[in-house]
Write an enzyme that holds these catalytic residues in place. Structure first.
Site, mmCIF file in Angstrom:
data_model
loop_
_atom_site.group_PDB
_atom_site.id
_atom_site.type_symbol
_atom_site.label_atom_id
_atom_site.label_comp_id
_atom_site.label_asym_id
_atom_site.label_seq_id
_atom_site.Cartn_x
_atom_site.Cartn_y
_atom_site.Cartn_z
ATOM 1 N N THR A 134 0.875 -1.243 0.081
ATOM 2 C CA THR A 134 -0.149 -0.089 -0.149
ATOM 3 C C THR A 134 0.851 1.377 0.020
ATOM 4 O OG1 THR A 134 -0.074 -0.263 2.361
ATOM 5 C CG2 THR A 134 -1.999 -0.971 1.078
ATOM 6 N N ASP A 194 -7.030 4.296 4.917
ATOM 7 C CA ASP A 194 -6.261 4.503 6.041
ATOM 8 C C ASP A 194 -4.879 5.220 6.146
ATOM 9 O OD1 ASP A 194 -8.496 3.825 7.558
ATOM 10 O OD2 ASP A 194 -7.382 1.996 8.420
ATOM 11 N N GLU A 207 -12.063 -7.285 8.214
ATOM 12 C CA GLU A 207 -11.637 -6.810 9.496
ATOM 13 C C GLU A 207 -12.853 -6.443 10.510
ATOM 14 O OE1 GLU A 207 -9.677 -2.898 8.435
ATOM 15 O OE2 GLU A 207 -10.822 -2.865 6.548
ATOM 16 N N ASP A 246 -7.862 -3.552 12.578
ATOM 17 C CA ASP A 246 -9.330 -3.125 12.663
ATOM 18 C C ASP A 246 -10.165 -4.247 13.400
ATOM 19 O OD1 ASP A 246 -8.923 -0.622 12.572
ATOM 20 O OD2 ASP A 246 -9.655 -0.440 10.708
ATOM 21 N N ARG A 289 11.340 -3.530 11.289
ATOM 22 C CA ARG A 289 12.589 -3.679 11.476
ATOM 23 C C ARG A 289 12.575 -5.330 11.899
ATOM 24 N NH1 ARG A 289 14.112 0.474 16.373
ATOM 25 N NH2 ARG A 289 12.416 -0.702 17.033
ATOM 26 N N ASP A 340 4.267 -40.536 -3.764
ATOM 27 C CA ASP A 340 3.134 -40.922 -4.552
ATOM 28 C C ASP A 340 2.305 -40.038 -4.923
ATOM 29 O OD1 ASP A 340 1.768 -40.045 -2.665
ATOM 30 O OD2 ASP A 340 0.804 -41.960 -1.811
#
Lengths: 433, 433, 433
Positions: free
Chosen positions: A16, A52, A158, A192, A236, A388
């Site tokens: 995003t 958002d 959400e 959310d 991080r 198999d």
């Protein structure tokens, strides 16, 4: 396997970008930068995020930025483009705003829609709410002379209601009153969702929500969609992101949200088989990857120790020491070790099984051998696995994913060939066809 | 978040009392004692239990005792009152008995119904069985001139059928032929559920049923109800009861059954933020709360050790020792530690974020710093966390719960102010409004 | 508990055999051998497998072999016989082939159908697909003059769609247009399920799929069916097979697939209570079964140590040592130990509770005492457990299973009496009636 109805049968990455950032000379800066991503840094699905990630006051400008940037740079972008609109199951006003933005963005005269594969609808509720969104897609398509169903619809799960709706999808798709076959991605939105479920943890960390992820993966499987996990906030913590992806993959959820190009690289890579195989050792309850040194797989920790004795070996696991003969030791080590096959190993095994099948054999044993070194003591082991048809089919999943990537992402060919070598890539594109 | 339709949006405690005990001078003794509970010992929902807690032969007398005690003491009771009736999906006779008891108890001339908020129906089956109970509530309301839907209905989920029914609730509520909007609590009953599922464990201990609890929490979220976990039998195991509640809270199940006033105190307290913050350390796989000594957070166990060396530090985790510089050590410790914020911390952060939002900023970093002491060696660390709208909303859950408690339970004001201090309580009642 | 509609209310074992093996003098060799199994080696349900265990080219011959072997040996076989036919939700051709084989096999003139209890249908999809199979059963029954619904139908759950269908069963059963009450076993098929869900793990090991197993158990509970887990491929890993069964039993999934007579013995035995009771100790996070030596329960590992001191005892758990008085030590050890009751213990407790109930008491304490030895130090402990009606009902599950086995499997009487002693068996057949 339920047929997937879209160009991409697998989606590794859902990245995003804010559509309009306040206080910058160019509010579309982040969009332009993301549109320029290529190779392993470019996601399978890019999501200009008009919800958002973008301040409410900037969303009309964001919709304009989407048109501008995609009409200019969309043709060159190597992944699919699915902008996220505003939507809320509890707000007709928000839903109408999302509809208007879709209508604006898809005006064919503005040159963006030809590069847009669909839209992402957040905050959906029960199945009737999904149908309201679908209806707007249909109207948009008619207004602009697009084929009905040509715009894919992806949703963010959400809320508890949306989780339940995934169980109804199969029954609702295909009814003459909707075009829900346009559904593409089912994306979990744990932040959310946690709020909607009113869940809380002492440290404020998100719950892991294993049942939600299972239900999303199952919903995708049953309805021919693709399951994607939500954002992993701690950018991080690369190790944590990888562990989450491994956990998701065991649920059939092969895609994940990425917040940075660094996370995109990790998430584009994670579901691909490794370049080299490796051995895992269960060291008194902790799984350790053995270091490969000159053809020997070595364990140097102190949770496990091995010493040669007169009669055989002494194996110590945690505080418990046992005397074992060489055969007993091998048996014990077979139980404690496992092998992670490389792409090359997988392709080898599949080719071998295909040849055996051609020759009329239904099951063959594949052998993996290694020299282990624990402390300073070495011992050879051999692991057999029966293959198999079912083993073969299950091994096909990472290969199918690889083939889907290779076909749809020419911009990643170079990196894939660097990773595996051109020979392995070529053979991987041939098996299972 | 799906709107909750009842006075209490959160229920921490569900406390059952036998309605009639044989062989006592006063068979209503237990009821009278429970009706006298106040403050943290008094539950959010008190359940005079005319089902399993009361012998079958005593249940008619139990219904009479309910009327007597509640008409006398109900006005003063600080929580809600929801008696449990008899019911069984497989027994029309039991269902009719439950109906008759409800009809008797709610006769307005007897003075109890004005203090009764609803009834608890155990042993429900599929959704059609829930509708049978709802229909009896409606008839009772009409017979006694009460508003339709004014009596809340709570159910005990103790069968696979009832678990599945929670997935249908949203679709069934609001139909003109029922009043299922009266649904209030969805309460797991793991003992009978275990029997119904025919599950068994070697020691006879109850299975943990994580999926059931997830599905109950989701069902409550989707239908505007409140999820409550079942009884924790081992009354002496306070630690186990707390762990179960922490686990439940991560699922959004914020309430739990209590069998004693001591359990009520624990369960009323558990979902409230702590008075003081604390640091957690992942000590080689075991989570340990650090002891706070003169502003230093100390670990004295031997799963982890830390020593200053010439070049920096030696950190030993289990059997693995590593040389690290001060920066590497800090990075490592950030990954191993987490902070449990106090009520004060949460309110601080929310106020800070509200101010930032007012000033037009959408995300701010909150810093938590500490001096850690591992073995004898000290080191300072600083933990940043980004707060955005979503973080803020998620942090709101414990605050909303606190506000709901404070508004509805004046009898707990004194204890809450003792716990947090009047200043923190006042500020907690202001944030998020 | 939802009523089970078939002869067997419990099924421990589901054993598959190839119906026709290529390259053998007698292609029905494996069938003949399996048909000869008796006692603990014989499964509750035997499945001549005309699907995955048999090569596609051999399946017509396989159907003939089924008729031949069952008509000859079926009358003597001690378990039920449910051959598996071919079927696939995505292939009308496969479905028609399965139908034709059923029609052939059940021809009453051929003498097999009288020994066949039903058929197993693999690879089912959504509930409409289940109805297609049910319709073929109905047609087969009419063609051959069998009672409608007399052939049981069992299904393999190996797709997300089929997992969802289990939530619809209760609503669909009993409709005049189907005979879905014929449903008997819901059997998980994790290999193909993993493929359908597109899940993958680094080592190629199957995911554990806890949610699927929960949902299958719940589906069985809600619809009066019996839940069975899928095959455990690693035949040599007996310990792993046992752990899987213990895990399943805590979910109410009491049956499992067996691939060899050795696995049948394990799976027939696992859900039965043990012959002798045993004590478990939580040794610093690892559960250890204590060795019983001359009436003393001994722990000899080094994760825990205990020494008598002047003031009392020193208990060391992992790296943490604590000084405790005798009473504190007992309290601590009560928390760390648990008791696995034997069949004899369970029957004792049930009889004792039945007597107490007869005498008008609703709850009694059962005491279990033991002398523990940790390191060289001994201490006596006593564990109380309250038994009420609910405890009694829950304890009934293994006894009901035992009673079902004993009634339906006379060929296992001798082994059961050897295991428990004739006296215990006799008493176990009397309790709870």
């Amino acid at each position: 396997m339920t047929e997937r109805r879209h160009d991409r049968e697998f989606v590794r990455t859902f990245f995003t970008s804010p559509t309009a950032v306040e206080g910058e000379d160019d509010s579309a800066k982040m969009l332009r930068r993301a549109a320029g991503l290529r190779g392993m840094q470019a996601p399978d699905v890019w999501v200009p995020d008009n919800e958002d990630a973008t301040a409410p006051s900037m969303r009309d400008e964001g919709a304009e930025n989407i048109v501008e940037v995609i009409s200019e740079q969309g043709a060159e972008f190597p992944g699919e483009i699915h902008p996220r609109m505003v939507w809320h199951r509890d707000s007709p006003e928000t839903r109408y705003q999302g509809f208007q933005h879709m209508l604006d963005i898809t005006d064919p005269e503005r040159g963006a829609v030809e590069h847009i594969h669909g839209f992402v609808i957040p905050e959906v509720g029960g199945i009737d709410d999904w149908k309201k969104a679908d209806e707007f897609f249909t109207i948009v398509e008619h207004e602009h002379g697009l084929d009905e169903g040509s715009l894919a619809m992806s949703v963010i799960i959400e809320s508890g209601e949306a989780e339940l709706a995934m169980g109804d999808l199969r029954d609702e798709m295909g009814k003459p009153t909707n075009n829900l076959e346009r559904l593409f991605l089912l994306v979990d939105g744990e932040v959310d969702y946690t709020k909607d479920m009113r869940a809380m943890t002492p440290t404020g960390e998100l719950p892991a929500w294993p049942e939600l992820r299972h239900n999303t993966s199952r919903g995708a499987s049953a309805a021919g969609c693709v399951a994607v996990d939500g954002p992993y906030d701690d950018i991080r913590d690369v190790e944590g992101y990888r562990e989450r992806m491994t956990d998701n993959q065991a649920k059939g959820m092969l895609g994940i949200w990425s917040l940075t190009p660094g996370q995109v690289v990790e998430a584009n890579t994670s579901p691909l088989p490794p370049k080299t195989g490796s051995w895992l050792l269960d060291a008194d309850g902790e799984e350790v990857e053995l270091a490969s040194e000159d053809g020997v797989e070595a364990y140097d920790g102190d949770r496990l120790s091995l010493e040669a004795t007169d009669g055989g070996y002494e194996l110590r696991v945690g505080g418990d020491a046992r005397e074992l003969t060489a055969d007993e030791l091998r048996e014990e080590l077979l139980g404690l070790t496992s092998y992670v096959p490389s792409m090359d190993d997988i392709v080898d095994s599949m080719e071998e099984f295909e040849a055996a099948k051609e020759a009329g054999r239904g099951a063959i044993a594949m052998t993996q051998s290694a020299t282990l070194r624990i402390g300073g003591t070495e011992i050879d082991i051999e692991k057999d696995r029966m293959w198999d048809e079912a083993t073969y089919q299950a091994a096909m999943t990472p290969i199918s994913l690889f083939q889907d990537v290779y076909e749809n992402r020419p911009d990643q060919h170079e990196e894939l060939e660097e990773r595996y070598g051109a020979g392995v890539v070529e053979r991987a594109m041939e098996v299972g066809l």
